[in-house]
Design an enzyme around this catalytic site. Structure first.
Site, PDB file in Angstrom:
ATOM      1  N   ARG A 144       0.911  -1.205   0.041  1.00  0.00           N
ATOM      2  CA  ARG A 144      -0.024   0.066  -0.053  1.00  0.00           C
ATOM      3  C   ARG A 144       0.901   1.172   0.161  1.00  0.00           C
ATOM      4  NH1 ARG A 144      -3.675  -2.116   5.068  1.00  0.00           N
ATOM      5  NH2 ARG A 144      -1.725  -3.331   5.175  1.00  0.00           N
ATOM      6  N   TYR A 203       5.294  -4.470  16.055  1.00  0.00           N
ATOM      7  CA  TYR A 203       5.189  -4.134  14.529  1.00  0.00           C
ATOM      8  C   TYR A 203       6.246  -2.988  13.915  1.00  0.00           C
ATOM      9  CZ  TYR A 203       1.171  -7.476  14.319  1.00  0.00           C
ATOM     10  OH  TYR A 203       0.647  -8.673  14.476  1.00  0.00           O
ATOM     11  N   ARG A 218      44.636  49.407  -5.931  1.00  0.00           N
ATOM     12  CA  ARG A 218      43.469  49.796  -6.640  1.00  0.00           C
ATOM     13  C   ARG A 218      43.810  50.514  -7.689  1.00  0.00           C
ATOM     14  NH1 ARG A 218      40.284  51.991  -1.670  1.00  0.00           N
ATOM     15  NH2 ARG A 218      41.111  54.283  -1.860  1.00  0.00           N
TER      16      ARG A 218
HETATM   17  C1  UD1 Z   1      -2.281  -6.776  12.004  1.00  0.00           C
HETATM   18  C2  UD1 Z   1      -2.924  -7.874  12.820  1.00  0.00           C
HETATM   19  C3  UD1 Z   1      -4.274  -7.202  13.473  1.00  0.00           C
HETATM   20  C4  UD1 Z   1      -4.011  -5.906  14.139  1.00  0.00           C
HETATM   21  C5  UD1 Z   1      -3.217  -5.046  12.946  1.00  0.00           C
HETATM   22  C6  UD1 Z   1      -2.682  -3.733  13.808  1.00  0.00           C
HETATM   23  C7  UD1 Z   1      -2.399 -10.047  12.400  1.00  0.00           C
HETATM   24  C8  UD1 Z   1      -2.844 -11.353  11.574  1.00  0.00           C
HETATM   25  N1  UD1 Z   1      -3.284  -8.998  12.240  1.00  0.00           N
HETATM   26  O1  UD1 Z   1      -3.049  -6.510  10.768  1.00  0.00           O
HETATM   27  O2  UD1 Z   1      -5.028  -7.937  14.443  1.00  0.00           O
HETATM   28  O3  UD1 Z   1      -5.353  -5.257  14.237  1.00  0.00           O
HETATM   29  O4  UD1 Z   1      -1.991  -5.664  12.516  1.00  0.00           O
HETATM   30  O5  UD1 Z   1      -2.054  -2.849  13.109  1.00  0.00           O
HETATM   31  O6  UD1 Z   1      -1.329 -10.210  12.796  1.00  0.00           O
HETATM   32  N2  UD1 Z   1       4.614  -8.786   8.485  1.00  0.00           N
HETATM   33  C9  UD1 Z   1       5.673  -9.553   8.360  1.00  0.00           C
HETATM   34  N3  UD1 Z   1       5.342 -10.595   7.554  1.00  0.00           N
HETATM   35  C10 UD1 Z   1       4.351 -10.967   6.950  1.00  0.00           C
HETATM   36  C11 UD1 Z   1       3.248 -10.100   7.125  1.00  0.00           C
HETATM   37  C12 UD1 Z   1       3.347  -8.967   7.850  1.00  0.00           C
HETATM   38  O7  UD1 Z   1       6.753  -9.456   8.653  1.00  0.00           O
HETATM   39  O8  UD1 Z   1       4.285 -12.210   6.245  1.00  0.00           O
HETATM   40  C13 UD1 Z   1       4.899  -7.513   9.301  1.00  0.00           C
HETATM   41  C14 UD1 Z   1       4.656  -6.332   8.458  1.00  0.00           C
HETATM   42  O9  UD1 Z   1       5.748  -5.788   7.849  1.00  0.00           O
HETATM   43  C15 UD1 Z   1       3.949  -5.230   9.620  1.00  0.00           C
HETATM   44  C16 UD1 Z   1       3.418  -6.248  10.560  1.00  0.00           C
HETATM   45  O10 UD1 Z   1       3.835  -7.473  10.361  1.00  0.00           O
HETATM   46  O11 UD1 Z   1       5.066  -4.579  10.151  1.00  0.00           O
HETATM   47  C17 UD1 Z   1       1.841  -6.083  10.491  1.00  0.00           C
HETATM   48  O12 UD1 Z   1       1.512  -6.687   9.112  1.00  0.00           O
HETATM   49  P1  UD1 Z   1       0.492  -6.100   8.404  1.00  0.00           P
HETATM   50  O13 UD1 Z   1       0.052  -6.884   6.983  1.00  0.00           O
HETATM   51  O14 UD1 Z   1       0.161  -4.818   8.319  1.00  0.00           O
HETATM   52  O15 UD1 Z   1      -1.180  -6.642   9.389  1.00  0.00           O
HETATM   53  P2  UD1 Z   1      -2.448  -6.275   9.670  1.00  0.00           P
HETATM   54  O16 UD1 Z   1      -3.130  -6.512   8.370  1.00  0.00           O
HETATM   55  O17 UD1 Z   1      -2.328  -4.616   9.592  1.00  0.00           O
HETATM   56 CA    CA Z   2      -0.604  -2.916   9.440  1.00  0.00          CA
END
Ligand code: UD1
Ligand code: CA
Length: 445
Positions: free
Chosen positions: A13, A96, A432
């Site tokens: 995104r 995160y 000068r």
């Molecule tokens: C996640 C949570 C959700 C929470 C929200 C808060 C899960 C399943 N859901 O959703 O409950 O309300 O965050 O912001 O955890 N990442 C990885 N590897 C992956 C996927 C993601 O390292 O395979 C990392 C991303 O870089 C990011 C973090 O994990 O820093 C969160 O991932 P993101 O895809 O943004 O999760 P959300 O859908 O926002």
């Molecule tokens: Ca997120």
């Protein structure tokens, strides 16, 4: 306690070539704010989970962090699995990488809350919880977290959401990570499913609800990045206002987190204070000032000017329209006026460079008058050379000082002189072309 920071997401995104956690807010990568939180809890190990081929993150953080690669981005649960072998401490805190706003006090409160639990979730209530995992409570604590896409009609109405910050018992975590499945709407391994697993096993699971939803916001796109700057900026400004700094219009200044400002400083609009800039008390920063890694001593007045890695002494007046480049060290009670550029030079106390001058690679004593249009000719086309000007010297308007050259104390350089040899103390240097007068010249044309 060990800390895991998840930062292996695809950053779809954000529409960016690099990891979204390296985008900057107020001069620092988003990830740096999260790393600071990890440092706050004095983690034994801080492990960041990165995507395959990620080079920049290790380049920036070196061995302050440990790195684990998540080979396929199969969800947050899978990301945690990628790091799990590194974890040794008895508790694991998950942060995160895209959520930099949590206050240190909230994190401390959360850790205290956890002491008698097996798994704790940091949660918050949102007016619009769309997109977040919902907290499903029961009479014992929390039973599950359900992701938006897996929510039933009634679950979707729950406003308490998962911030993403979890703290849990490491042994139980390791045991249960094995049991995660990707049997859900997104086909991903959800870290949040650990909650249901723990709870079903009768473990103590609960959520620590904090007040301010801004603290848990995640940054997924450019709009959130811009809002994020505002969230952190308001906090920083609030801190300075509390400490006795006057800011005429808080919505029109940019102040990075490393900046220190003393009491009774007044800051006008359109001011940028960056890096490790330090401003002592009673400084006046008028409109249009941009300072990066500068040190302003007390009583300085500056407006409409730019300075980088410069130091300005007590009660000196700078601007309007001055440009101080790296290595400029200006003394006390000096004047650096309009259209003056100074680079890699020291200026002694009470020296005045009032207008239209270039001072490069020079050491000036105190009480010197640098006339309008004076140029320090520091570059011969191949190399830079230094010049020295003694205390009390007078450099007349439009003089050129061809470096390397030394001008003694109280020497006098006549206006329009190109100084190409050293001038002894108390001497006059004049070179000068004399003007000629041709009477009635215009009539005889
Ligand atoms: C996640 C949570 C959700 C929470 C929200 C808060 C899960 C399943 N859901 O959703 O409950 O309300 O965050 O912001 O955890 N990442 C990885 N590897 C992956 C996927 C993601 O390292 O395979 C990392 C991303 O870089 C990011 C973090 O994990 O820093 C969160 O991932 P993101 O895809 O943004 O999760 P959300 O859908 O926002
Ligand atoms: Ca997120």
């Amino acid at each position: 306690m060990d800390v895991i920071i998840l930062a292996a997401g695809k950053s779809t995104r954000m529409k960016t070539k690099k990891s979204k956690v390296l985008h900057k807010i107020l001069g620092q990568p988003i990830l740096s704010y999260v790393v600071e939180l990890a440092q706050e809890v004095e983690a034994e190990k801080t492990i960041v989970v990165v995507a395959p081929g990620e080079k920049e993150i290790p380049e920036i953080y070196g061995d302050t962090l440990l790195y684990a690669t998540q080979w396929n981005q199969l969800g947050t649960g899978d990301a945690l699995r990628a790091a799990v072998d590194e974890i040794e401490a008895d508790k694991t805190l998950v942060l995160y990488g895209d959520a930099p706003f949590l206050r240190k006090e909230s994190l401390r409160g959360f850790i205290e809350f956890h002491h008698d639990k097996d798994l704790s979730i940091l949660s918050v209530e949102m007016d619009d919880p769309t997109g977040y995992g919902r907290i499903i409570r029961d009479d014992k604590g929390v039973r599950a977290i359900v992701e938006e896409k897996d929510c039933s009609e009634s679950e979707r109405r729950i406003r308490e959401i998962n911030s993403g910050i979890l703290l849990m018992d490491t042994a139980l975590m390791k045991e249960n990570l094995e049991k995660l499945t990707s049997d859900n709407a997104q086909g991903e391994y959800y870290l949040t499913d650990l909650v249901e697993l723990f709870s079903a096993q009768g473990k103590r699971v609960d959520a620590y609800l904090i007040d301010d939803a801004k603290e848990t916001a995640g940054i997924n796109d450019r709009a959130q990045l811009a809002e994020g700057r505002q969230i952190l900026q308001e906090r920083i400004i609030e801190g300075h206002l509390k400490n006795g700094v006057s800011i005429i219009d808080p919505s029109r200044v940019y102040i990075e987190p490393g900046v220190k400002i003393g009491p009774d400083v007044e800051i006008w609009p359109d001011v940028y204070l960056r890096g490790n800039t330090v401003i002592e008390e009673d400084v006046y920063i008028g409109p249009g000032v941009d300072l990066e890694n500068c040190y302003l001593e007390s009583g300085v007045r500056i407006d409409y000017s730019k300075a980088i890695e410069a130091r300005v002494g007590k009660n000196t007046v700078v601007g309007p329209y001055s440009y101080l480049r790296p290595g400029s060290k200006i003394g006390e009670s000096c004047k650096v006026g309009d259209f003056v550029e100074i680079k890699n030079s020291t200026i002694g106390d009470e020296t005045k460079i009032s207008h239209l001058a270039y001072v490069g690679d020079a050491d000036l004593g105190s009480n010197i008058n640098v006339g309008c249009g004076t140029i320090f000719v520091n570059y011969d086309g191949k190399e830079k050379h230094r010049s020295i000007v003694g205390d009390g010297a007078f450099l007349g308007c439009n003089s050129n000082l061809i470096a390397p050259v030394e001008i003694g104390d109280n020497a006098f350089v006549a206006a329009g002189t190109t100084v190409d040899k050293d001038v002894p103390a108390d001497a006059l240097s004049i070179g000068r072309v004399r003007s000629q007068i041709k009477e009635d010249w215009n009539k005889s044309k």
